[in-house]
Design an enzyme around this catalytic site. Structure first.
Site, PDB file in Angstrom:
ATOM      1  N   GLU A   6       2.236  -2.693  62.376  1.00 27.60           N
ATOM      2  CA  GLU A   6       2.798  -1.574  63.126  1.00 27.60           C
ATOM      3  C   GLU A   6       4.138  -2.014  63.651  1.00 27.60           C
ATOM      4  O   GLU A   6       4.229  -2.972  64.427  1.00 27.60           O
ATOM      5  CB  GLU A   6       1.890  -1.231  64.307  1.00 27.60           C
ATOM      6  CG  GLU A   6       1.074   0.016  64.098  1.00 27.60           C
ATOM      7  CD  GLU A   6       0.309   0.392  65.348  1.00 27.60           C
ATOM      8  OE1 GLU A   6       0.831   0.190  66.455  1.00 27.60           O
ATOM      9  OE2 GLU A   6      -0.822   0.864  65.212  1.00 27.60           O
TER      10      GLU A   6
ATOM     11  N   ASP B 166       4.483   3.670  77.290  1.00 29.35           N
ATOM     12  CA  ASP B 166       4.374   2.223  77.227  1.00 29.35           C
ATOM     13  C   ASP B 166       4.468   1.575  78.598  1.00 29.35           C
ATOM     14  O   ASP B 166       5.199   2.041  79.470  1.00 29.35           O
ATOM     15  CB  ASP B 166       5.472   1.661  76.315  1.00 29.35           C
ATOM     16  CG  ASP B 166       5.154   1.912  74.851  1.00 29.35           C
ATOM     17  OD1 ASP B 166       4.153   1.356  74.382  1.00 29.35           O
ATOM     18  OD2 ASP B 166       5.881   2.688  74.199  1.00 29.35           O
TER      19      ASP B 166
END
Lengths: 404, 267
Positions: free
Chosen positions: B49, B60
């Protein structure tokens, strides 16, 4: 498009879109909570008991209706259109922000949430959130860019006095957009007990529509007041636009009145040509940020760029999606005034009318100074005086080299 | 068959779980990304990823936020990341690469232009954190037309009817977010995760990956008991954070951590 016959209340559509703008661009964790919020809002919106509670608070706690004040001396000196000021600065806590926080906090209470969070730029929305949290006995955490914490120190202290926790945000540009990011991160982590009170008409659906509905009291009152005082509709509306909540609140009830010209005033900072500004509608392009598609300040790679404005409340790279749509369909016009022009607006209103406006509202004032002389004496302008300037006196003093 | 589907088919036949490391492309410097990708494969990664840095990574936590900031200092862009994938593909045609990021960089490049360029570069899947299936009516068909698997997240808050809609929109694999919160958060309840994966199984035959809260060999092994794939991100990025100027050490430490997870998963 026929503006007088268009059903303005049908916007946004069921998925929260205003044409190409708006929508729900958020992480999966927040999708179901957003649907729950939408459902709760829709059922309470048409609930007479909820509306009565909201109206009662606006009347007795906020002090509504706010006056529509004919600024006679300013009108005379500019020699053009009559200038009416919608006095949101006289609301409890000193700005229009309280209208929305009361609505959302009542909603939070009905949904059984015990903790509210908010982002703030100038601190007005943070103060309004802390205020209503104190009154309803809810825990309140306010995220504020570290730079804004510096330049809006009086409001930070007010929030603390009211019992809120103010969290300075050090990531990114340390301003309003970063505060919003951090509030979103808190929400995604504490979504079970937490209600996120977004302060402007941005974010994922239903926020832009919901905040607009709570702020539309500004325009509904103003429309009725000017018909009573002047016997006719205004010829122009002027309001400053950061995220755009005071502006949409004033504009929305007038959208079908085709004869009323609508002007949103963005922050041109040091000047549009310098690139140091906060005017996405004037000089940005479409993109996706903070849960909605709208006009943004961004580079060619889709990164959000830093904004510049003397006014913390306008220092935001996006704008509410309904404004983006109103621009594209041509119903509203968006202009931008510089920091220097805003300062002139600030001083003019202070010295000619004895009203110290917020730096945000001073942008609207600056545009009125340009617009009014071009109009005839029979015509009129309503300007939304969205907040009072007490919070800005330190900034003004510093800019003018005065130590307090 | 897509590279991602083929990867899971092979692993299933071997009775193995997929190990999926996440790194932010261009962190701490664009020059490290391709060598790091190869080293991660050698250490036992099955799918990579690759994070596309964004100025406002709302989903995040602090670790990955800083990774994005470090990458953006060097002007890492979607275009330069596609070039990295293309460089990786020179010598690796089998390990699937999934781009993970936010919608705006893709939106600004243009959906069609991105889908085409990603396919040419050798990208296999796209995970767009802030693109729920509801908003994907324009872009998702373009992904599929260009052989890109749309990877979706399922969260602890996702109700059954949404699981079904996500399963219908997804291909490649489905990524279960093990907890409410941002990346890099701490606690993970394996029993609860197992329960949710069982529920998801009712709606999909796709491989099910789990991420958020996996930080070492032990948590990887525990999640490997119940999931088809284990995604690890912040724990790797912390190795970058520790010695940002020492690229060989970053590669060594990340590969070491992955190798320990591989061993634990295969045990």
């Amino acid at each position: 498009m026929n503006f007088s016959e268009f059903n303005w209340k049908a916007m946004p559509d069921a998925a929260g879109h205003f044409g190409a703008y708006g929508g729900r661009f958020i992480a999966e964790t927040l999708m179901e909570p957003i649907y729950q919020l939408e459902q709760a809002y829709h059922s309470l919106k048409n609930d007479p008991a909820f509306q009565a509670e909201f109206d009662r608070d606006l009347k007795h706690y906020v002090g509504r209706p706010s006056p529509l004040y004919l600024a006679e001396r300013l009108t005379r000196e500019l020699g053009g259109a009559k200038i009416f000021l919608k006095r949101e600065d006289l609301n409890h806590t000193g700005a229009h922000k309280i209208n929305n926080t009361i609505g959302q906090a009542l909603l939070a209470k009905h949904m059984g949430k015990t903790r509210i969070i908010a982002e703030t730029g100038a601190g007005q929305h943070g103060v309004a959130s802390a205020t209503i949290a104190a009154r309803l006995g809810l825990e309140c955490v306010v995220y504020m860019g570290a730079e804004d914490v510096q330049r809006q120190a009086p409001n930070v202290f007010r929030m603390k006095l009211l019992g809120a926790t103010v969290v300075p945000v050090h990531s990114g540009s340390k301003t309003l957009k970063d505060a919003l990011n951090e509030a979103m991160r808190d929400w995604v982590t504490n979504v079970d007990d937490t209600f996120y009170i977004i302060g402007t008409v941005a974010g994922p659906h239903p926020y832009p529509a919901m905040v607009r509905d709570f702020q539309a009291v500004i325009g509904r009152e103003a429309r009725q007041q000017i018909l009573e005082q002047d016997g006719r509709l205004p010829d122009a509306l002027v309001a400053c636009v950061g995220g755009g909540s005071n502006a949409i609140g004033l504009f929305h009830p007038f959208l079908a009145d085709e004869s009323v010209a609508i002007y949103g005033v963005e922050a041109a900072g040091s000047g549009i040509a310098t690139g140091k500004h906060a005017a996405p509608l004037t000089a940005g392009k479409s993109g996706v940020l903070h849960g909605n598609r709208t006009y943004l300040m961004e580079d060619d790679n889709g990164q959000i760029i830093e904004t510049h404005s003397i006014s913390a409340g306008l220092d935001y790279p996006g704008v509410g999606p309904e404004h983006a749509w109103l621009k594209d369909i041509g119903r509203a016009h968006y202009v931008a005034v510089t920091d220097a022009q805003a300062m002139e607006g600030f001083h003019t209103l202070t010295r000619k009318e004895g009203i110290i406006p917020a730096l945000e509202s001073s942008h609207a004032m600056a545009y009125v100074l340009e617009l009014a002389p071009k109009m005839s004496k029979e015509q009129s302008i309503i300007m939304c005086l969205s907040g009072r300037g007490d919070k800005d006196i330190n900034t003004i003093a510093r800019l003018e080299g005065i130590s307090l | 068959m897509s590279r991602i589907a083929a990867c899971f088919q092979t692993l299933q036949a071997q009775g193995k779980k997929a190990l999926i490391p996440y790194i932010t492309a261009g962190d701490p410097h664009p020059s490290i990304t391709v060598p790091l990708m190869h080293s991660m494969v050698e250490a036992g990664a099955n799918i990579i990823e690759l994070g596309v840095p964004f100025s406002d990574p709302m989903a995040d936590g602090p670790t990955i936020q800083l990774a994005h900031e470090r990458a953006l200092v060097h002007n890492t862009s979607l275009t330069s990341i596609l070039a990295m994938v293309q460089a990786f593909r020179q010598t690796n045609q089998t390990t699937p690469v999934v781009l993970m990021g936010y919608l705006n960089p893709i939106e600004i490049m243009g959906y069609e232009a991105f889908a085409q360029a990603a396919q040419v570069a050798g990208v296999d899947g796209v995970l767009t954190v802030d693109l729920p299936p509801e908003e994907g009516k324009q872009v998702l068909p373009l992904f599929k037309a260009h052989g890109l698997d749309p990877i979706f997240l399922v969260a602890p808050t996702t109700p059954a009817h949404r699981m079904q809609a996500i399963a219908e929109a997804a291909s490649g694999f489905i990524y279960y977010v093990s907890l409410k919160g941002v990346t890099g958060a701490n606690t993970l309840d394996t029993a609860q995760v197992a329960e949710r994966l069982k529920q998801m199984r009712e709606y999909t035959q796709l491989a099910l990956g789990v991420g958020f809260g996996i930080k070492d060999a032990a948590t990887a092994a525990a999640v490997g008991q119940v999931a088809d794939a284990v995604v690890v991100g912040s724990a790797l990025i912390k190795q970058v954070e520790a010695t940002p100027d020492d690229h060989p050490r970053i590669i060594k430490n990340i590969s070491g951590l992955l190798a320990s997870m591989r061993t634990a998963l295969d045990a």
